[in-house]
Design a protein around this motif. Structure first.
Motif, PDB file in Angstrom:
ATOM      1  N   THR A   1      -5.702  -5.146  -2.297  1.00  0.00           N
ATOM      2  CA  THR A   1      -6.510  -5.886  -1.333  1.00  0.00           C
ATOM      3  C   THR A   1      -6.794  -7.288  -1.869  1.00  0.00           C
ATOM      4  OG1 THR A   1      -8.584  -5.084  -2.305  1.00  0.00           O
ATOM      5  CG2 THR A   1      -7.600  -3.760  -0.553  1.00  0.00           C
TER       6      THR A   1
ATOM      7  N   ALA B   1      -4.089   0.883  -2.016  1.00  0.00           N
ATOM      8  CA  ALA B   1      -3.646  -0.423  -1.536  1.00  0.00           C
ATOM      9  C   ALA B   1      -4.138  -1.536  -2.440  1.00  0.00           C
ATOM     10  CB  ALA B   1      -4.155  -0.663  -0.122  1.00  0.00           C
TER      11      ALA B   1
ATOM     12  N   ALA C   1       0.831  -1.198   0.000  1.00  0.00           N
ATOM     13  CA  ALA C   1       0.000   0.000   0.000  1.00  0.00           C
ATOM     14  C   ALA C   1       0.866   1.249   0.000  1.00  0.00           C
ATOM     15  CB  ALA C   1      -0.921   0.006   1.218  1.00  0.00           C
TER      16      ALA C   1
ATOM     17  N   PRO D   1      -0.441  -3.494   4.004  1.00  0.00           N
ATOM     18  CA  PRO D   1      -1.791  -2.971   4.238  1.00  0.00           C
ATOM     19  C   PRO D   1      -2.086  -2.689   5.703  1.00  0.00           C
ATOM     20  CG  PRO D   1      -1.858  -5.294   3.654  1.00  0.00           C
ATOM     21  CD  PRO D   1      -0.455  -4.825   3.394  1.00  0.00           C
TER      22      PRO D   1
END
Length: 114
Positions: free
Chosen positions: A51, A49, A34, A98
């Motif tokens: 994910t 970011a 991120a 993250p």
């Protein structure tokens, strides 16, 4: 030991573009990374970011449609393409996981003039 080295910042006029890069060492797979930024006098915030194990991306509302996060697994780098920059994008930009569990790098300064 994880090491994160950010680069690519600079001074740019509003409406301009910059591409930030983060060299990652000590992590074998960089699917989940991120970008964060810290504006003067403000707390650090997550900007973009990967994910879902790296299959999707997420952006803070203020940069949606303008910033793009990408990665190069072969080079172990994570990038942030920033277009249509605004003065409120000014700050120090950092990469991390993250959950921001890795040691922070030195960051790279982005200054957008009006």
């Amino acid at each position: 030991q994880v090491q994160l080295v950010e680069s690519g910042g600079g001074l740019v006029q509003a409406g301009g573009s910059l591409r930030l890069s983060c060299a990652v060492s000590g992590i074998t797979v960089i699917n989940a990374m991120a970008w964060y930024r810290q504006a003067p006098g403000k707390q650090r915030e997550l900007v973009a970011a990967f994910t879902s194990g790296g299959t999707n991306t997420n952006y803070v509302d203020s940069v949606k449609g303008r910033f793009t996060i990408s990665r190069d697994n072969a080079k172990n780098t994570v990038s942030l393409q920033m277009n249509s920059l605004k003065p409120e994008d000014t700050g120090v930009y950092y990469c991390n996981g993250p959950r921001a569990l890795y040691p922070w790098g030195q960051g790279t300064q982005v200054t957008v003039s009006s």
